[in-house]
Motif scaffolding. Structure first.
Motif, PDB file in Angstrom:
ATOM      1  N   VAL A 250      24.562  17.918 -46.803  1.00 48.04           N
ATOM      2  CA  VAL A 250      25.342  17.802 -45.566  1.00 48.04           C
ATOM      3  C   VAL A 250      25.462  19.168 -44.909  1.00 48.04           C
ATOM      4  O   VAL A 250      25.688  20.172 -45.597  1.00 48.04           O
ATOM      5  CB  VAL A 250      26.751  17.235 -45.857  1.00 48.04           C
ATOM      6  CG1 VAL A 250      27.562  17.167 -44.575  1.00 48.04           C
ATOM      7  CG2 VAL A 250      26.660  15.874 -46.496  1.00 48.04           C
ATOM      8  N   LYS A 251      25.298  19.211 -43.595  1.00 49.39           N
ATOM      9  CA  LYS A 251      25.546  20.423 -42.827  1.00 49.39           C
ATOM     10  C   LYS A 251      26.389  20.067 -41.602  1.00 49.39           C
ATOM     11  O   LYS A 251      26.107  19.073 -40.923  1.00 49.39           O
ATOM     12  CB  LYS A 251      24.226  21.073 -42.376  1.00 49.39           C
ATOM     13  CG  LYS A 251      23.444  21.742 -43.500  1.00 49.39           C
ATOM     14  CD  LYS A 251      22.211  22.460 -42.961  1.00 49.39           C
ATOM     15  CE  LYS A 251      21.440  23.124 -44.101  1.00 49.39           C
ATOM     16  NZ  LYS A 251      20.211  23.809 -43.605  1.00 49.39           N
ATOM     17  N   ASP A 252      27.392  20.883 -41.339  1.00 49.81           N
ATOM     18  CA  ASP A 252      28.292  20.666 -40.193  1.00 49.81           C
ATOM     19  C   ASP A 252      28.871  19.262 -40.189  1.00 49.81           C
ATOM     20  O   ASP A 252      28.863  18.553 -39.171  1.00 49.81           O
ATOM     21  CB  ASP A 252      27.572  20.944 -38.871  1.00 49.81           C
ATOM     22  CG  ASP A 252      27.256  22.418 -38.681  1.00 49.81           C
ATOM     23  OD1 ASP A 252      27.844  23.236 -39.410  1.00 49.81           O
ATOM     24  OD2 ASP A 252      26.420  22.742 -37.823  1.00 49.81           O
ATOM     25  N   GLY A 253      29.383  18.840 -41.340  1.00 45.97           N
ATOM     26  CA  GLY A 253      30.001  17.532 -41.437  1.00 45.97           C
ATOM     27  C   GLY A 253      29.050  16.372 -41.231  1.00 45.97           C
ATOM     28  O   GLY A 253      29.479  15.272 -40.901  1.00 45.97           O
ATOM     29  N   GLY A 254      27.745  16.600 -41.425  1.00 44.68           N
ATOM     30  CA  GLY A 254      26.751  15.549 -41.247  1.00 44.68           C
ATOM     31  C   GLY A 254      26.195  15.460 -39.844  1.00 44.68           C
ATOM     32  O   GLY A 254      25.262  14.688 -39.599  1.00 44.68           O
ATOM     33  N   LEU A 255      26.724  16.232 -38.897  1.00 44.43           N
ATOM     34  CA  LEU A 255      26.245  16.182 -37.510  1.00 44.43           C
ATOM     35  C   LEU A 255      24.945  16.963 -37.348  1.00 44.43           C
ATOM     36  O   LEU A 255      24.047  16.546 -36.612  1.00 44.43           O
ATOM     37  CB  LEU A 255      27.316  16.719 -36.567  1.00 44.43           C
ATOM     38  CG  LEU A 255      28.617  15.919 -36.537  1.00 44.43           C
ATOM     39  CD1 LEU A 255      29.666  16.642 -35.709  1.00 44.43           C
ATOM     40  CD2 LEU A 255      28.367  14.526 -35.990  1.00 44.43           C
ATOM     41  N   LYS A 256      24.834  18.086 -38.021  1.00 44.83           N
ATOM     42  CA  LYS A 256      23.601  18.869 -37.962  1.00 44.83           C
ATOM     43  C   LYS A 256      22.539  18.295 -38.885  1.00 44.83           C
ATOM     44  O   LYS A 256      21.372  18.168 -38.502  1.00 44.83           O
ATOM     45  CB  LYS A 256      23.908  20.324 -38.352  1.00 44.83           C
ATOM     46  CG  LYS A 256      22.714  21.259 -38.233  1.00 44.83           C
ATOM     47  CD  LYS A 256      22.318  21.464 -36.783  1.00 44.83           C
ATOM     48  CE  LYS A 256      21.205  22.500 -36.667  1.00 44.83           C
ATOM     49  NZ  LYS A 256      20.748  22.662 -35.272  1.00 44.83           N
ATOM     50  N   LEU A 257      22.930  17.956 -40.099  1.00 50.16           N
ATOM     51  CA  LEU A 257      21.977  17.416 -41.077  1.00 50.16           C
ATOM     52  C   LEU A 257      22.706  16.487 -42.032  1.00 50.16           C
ATOM     53  O   LEU A 257      23.794  16.798 -42.515  1.00 50.16           O
ATOM     54  CB  LEU A 257      21.318  18.553 -41.875  1.00 50.16           C
ATOM     55  CG  LEU A 257      20.427  18.127 -43.045  1.00 50.16           C
ATOM     56  CD1 LEU A 257      19.177  17.428 -42.536  1.00 50.16           C
ATOM     57  CD2 LEU A 257      20.047  19.320 -43.906  1.00 50.16           C
ATOM     58  N   LEU A 258      22.085  15.350 -42.289  1.00 50.34           N
ATOM     59  CA  LEU A 258      22.570  14.405 -43.291  1.00 50.34           C
ATOM     60  C   LEU A 258      21.342  13.906 -44.040  1.00 50.34           C
ATOM     61  O   LEU A 258      20.532  13.170 -43.481  1.00 50.34           O
ATOM     62  CB  LEU A 258      23.331  13.245 -42.643  1.00 50.34           C
ATOM     63  CG  LEU A 258      23.946  12.216 -43.585  1.00 50.34           C
ATOM     64  CD1 LEU A 258      24.968  12.868 -44.499  1.00 50.34           C
ATOM     65  CD2 LEU A 258      24.593  11.086 -42.803  1.00 50.34           C
TER      66      LEU A 258
END
Length: 718
Positions: free
Chosen positions: A57-65
């Motif tokens: 996960v990156k940025d709460g899943g907004l950048k990458l999930l």
């Protein structure tokens, strides 16, 4: 003049919406936020038979999930229509819904994600020679870069599927702006994974950066709850199983229960001693995470007469009903289901829980407050004048005698008196907890520094220096260990005084720091210690030679034979052994160079890395270590490979028996005595000297159980 002012409204023409607009509207019904996307992906992993799931996960899943599993994978021929709406392998006719046993069935999740994010898939089946990578946008295959073809590209990869979601809601700014902060979205993601990890204890969950969640594939539901929700819930947890079928054999012979109305349930719920401000309710119906306000209200009513006002319990409930009695197609995200006889089932579950609570106790147990690590005691200046006056009055006679006996000069400054509750009563020469119990015919323990049996001190052992290493991956791992340091906990371990071992099998020990007493999990502390010692000595390990060298295959066969869940992998036990042996033998040069883990070309294990001088791990655990090195180590990435290998090696070094043995035998008593000696005289001194304590140890492995100033407050009331 406006037509509306005259009361005449012209009808607007009806148009057919564009397909892209239809799909984007549908995507908004399925994917509300990153956590809902992750829920869909998790269910796909479980449908694929995965036993290991890793989430990034990156940025709460907004950048990458990203979610990676080791399931059955997706066929190359199915990739062109993978992200189209209503493409699924779960059902073919409407009647299939009446016997659906999988999580997904509509085929809308991946399609929805491709309309609101950049979607890519890497997948490999067990029969294919390589993995395939495909990129999707608006439900169709797209080229990864301009000028390239849209066809899936062959690539390296493990068996299973990796789904990568990037830039979620990049084309729907309104939805993006309505979301909370990345930290809150991360908390929602963690909540979803935690709930599925509790319900699937046989599946290993891990994440990056998700230090709050890491489970093994061999735990039970109660252990998963303890690991994920903490000791405060686990220590007050009750367990109950019940069903609609009658347990009395005589009644079963007279009348059989109709299969269409049969159901069974399993519940883990807290007793009257646990109370929280918010109810934690995990409800799974036919293994699907759902919500039921009707059932939640009924269970809250059960606890309303047991807990004080405003307090709430923890409840995990798994309900299995005949699929023909459940309608799963009532909500776009499948978070709600309808089933027959809902009121009757809810009432019976509520009655069973109420009976279990009533059988425990008629009143709650009030305990003295237990705190997490509190650090250094407060200075004397923080004590109120009133408390100082009480101390002077109580110790007045003693102080007068001391003052008369002392000879003071006029130039000497007055000595500041330390209150009794802040006097630290520790000494390295004091007796430990074990020394206060008589031992019949005590034997000399190997490793003692003299013939009188005086224990050796690790502080006199050779210093373990950090090896020189120029690998970026190892430098990063060392920096991560330093960045995760909890200053207060590290200081406690550096300056602690060992009190004694409380329970050898449960890995519980007592240590004292300043005026506080702590109960610690020495197994968890030792695992972190040996991991950091492995990082510290990377590429420069001492060797622990095995004479004669045992066959690698024989040891792995022993461990695999004891495993019960190998059938889920789709391989036979001999095939699993072959694959692990091939993996280790093929990498024997790397293992020898970096870890002093020597394997001959013929498959003999010559030596193991020695992490700590004067400490010998339990070699009964060696087969289990070798078996886990196959599936648990990420051999495809350098940093992850080194980290996972050292974690498995540290787990092997943790003190403790392979299984619970009979404590009454003489051999077992000797083993326990040697084990306690190593923990007290080798492990704890090494903790004091080398470990950089991470904050995660505070969650469940280090608990303050007593504080001298607080005890004085309690006894002053007497």
């Amino acid at each position: 003049m406006d037509d509306r002012s005259e009361g005449v409204i012209e009808p607007l023409p009806i148009r057919r919406l564009q397909e892209s607009l239809i799909n984007r509207i549908a995507a908004g019904e399925i994917i509300h936020r990153p956590a809902s996307a992750l829920k869909e992906l998790l269910e796909n992993c479980l449908d694929a038979g995965a036993t290991s799931i890793r989430v990034t996960v990156k940025d709460g899943g907004l950048k990458l999930l990203q979610i990676q599993d080791n399931g059955c994978g997706i066929r190359r021929a199915d990739l062109p229509i993978l992200a189209e709406r209503f493409t699924t392998s779960k059902l073919s006719t409407f009647s299939d819904l009446t016997r659906i046993t999988t999580y997904g069935f509509r085929g809308e999740a991946l399609a929805s994600m491709s309309h609101v994010a950049h979607l890519s898939v890497v997948t490999k089946t067990k029969t294919e020679t390589c993995a395939w990578k495909a990129h999707y946008l608006d439900g169709v295959l797209v080229a990864p870069k301009p000028g390239q073809t849209v066809e899936p590209k062959p690539c390296a990869g493990n068996d299973g599927t990796t789904i990568i979601i990037e830039d979620l809601f990049y084309n729907t700014p309104t939805r993006l702006s309505a979301l909370r902060s990345p930290s809150e979205e991360y908390a929602r993601i963690l909540d979803v994974i935690t709930k599925y990890a509790v319900h699937n204890p046989k599946v290993a969950f891990a994440g990056s950066p998700l230090p709050d969640l890491s489970t093994s594939s061999s735990s039970e539901t109660s252990h998963a709850i303890r690991l994920l929700y903490g000791h405060s819930i686990a220590k007050d947890l009750l367990h109950s199983t019940f069903s609609s079928k009658k347990q009395d054999e005589a009644m079963e012979e007279e009348s059989e229960v109709d299969d269409r109305e049969s159901w069974k349930a399993e519940a883990h719920f807290t007793n009257a001693n646990y109370q929280s401000k918010k109810m934690i309710f995990l409800l799974f119906i036919n293994h699907r995470l759902v919500e039921s306000s009707r059932m939640k209200r009924a269970l809250e009513a059960v606890y309303s007469g047991v807990l004080p006002k405003g307090a709430s319990p923890f409840i995990y409930l798994s309900l299995q009903i005949n699929p023909r009695d459940v309608d799963v197609n009532v909500h776009p995200t499948k978070k709600e289901v309808h089933f027959l006889n809902e009121d009757g089932i809810t009432d019976q579950i509520s009655d069973t829980l109420q009976q279990a609570l009533a059988s425990q106790s008629h009143s709650r147990v009030f305990e003295y407050q237990t705190l997490l690590t509190g650090g250094i005691a407060e200075p004397e200046q923080s004590i109120s004048k009133k408390r100082k006056g009480k101390e002077r009055a109580r110790d007045g006679d003693e102080d007068e005698d001391m003052e008369n006996a002392e000879t003071k000069t006029a130039a000497s400054p007055p000595l500041k008196k330390t209150a009794s509750q802040y006097k630290v009563r520790t000494s390295l020469q004091d007796r430990t907890l074990e020394s206060m119990f008589p031992v019949i015919n005590p034997t000399q323990i190997e490793g003692s520094s003299s013939g009188k049996g005086k224990p050796a001190d690790i502080s006199k052992s050779r210093e373990i220096k950090e090896s020189e290493c120029y690998l970026t991956s190892v430098k990063t791992l060392r920096q991560n260990a330093i960045k995760g340091k909890h200053k207060q906990l590290t200081e406690i371990l550096e300056k602690h005084t060992f009190v004694g071992i409380v329970d050898l099998n449960k890995c519980l020990s007592l240590i004292q720091h300043s005026t506080k007493l702590y109960l610690v999990n020495h197994g968890a502390l030792a695992e972190e210690l040996f991991y950091q010692l492995g990082l510290r000595q990377f590429g420069c390990f001492s060797r622990m030679k095995l004479q004669p060298p045992p066959p690698l295959r024989t040891l792995i066969e022993i461990a695999v034979e004891l495993e019960e869940t190998t059938a889920e992998s789709g391989l036979t036990k001999p095939q699993i052994v072959d694959r692990i042996v091939e993996t280790l033998v093929a990498r024997r040069e790397m293992l020898s160079e970096y870890f002093s883990f020597n394997i001959t070309p013929t498959g003999l294990l010559e030596s193991l890395p020695l992490l700590l001088r004067d400490y010998t791990p339990n070699l009964d655990k060696l087969p289990g270590l070798l078996m886990r090195l196959g599936p648990q180590v990420d051999w495809n990435s350098e940093k992850e490979c080194f980290e996972t290998f050292l974690r498995e090696l540290a787990y092997f070094y943790v003190p403790g028996p392979l299984c619970s043995a009979n404590p009454e035998t003489e051999d077992q008593e000797a083993q326990d005595k040697a084990e306690k000696w190593q923990i007290q005289h080798v492990v704890f001194p090494a903790l004091r000297r080398y470990v950089v304590a991470p904050k995660t140890l505070l969650d469940r492995d280090v608990v303050q159980i007593a504080s001298l100033p607080d005890l004085y407050k309690v006894f002053e009331r007497c």
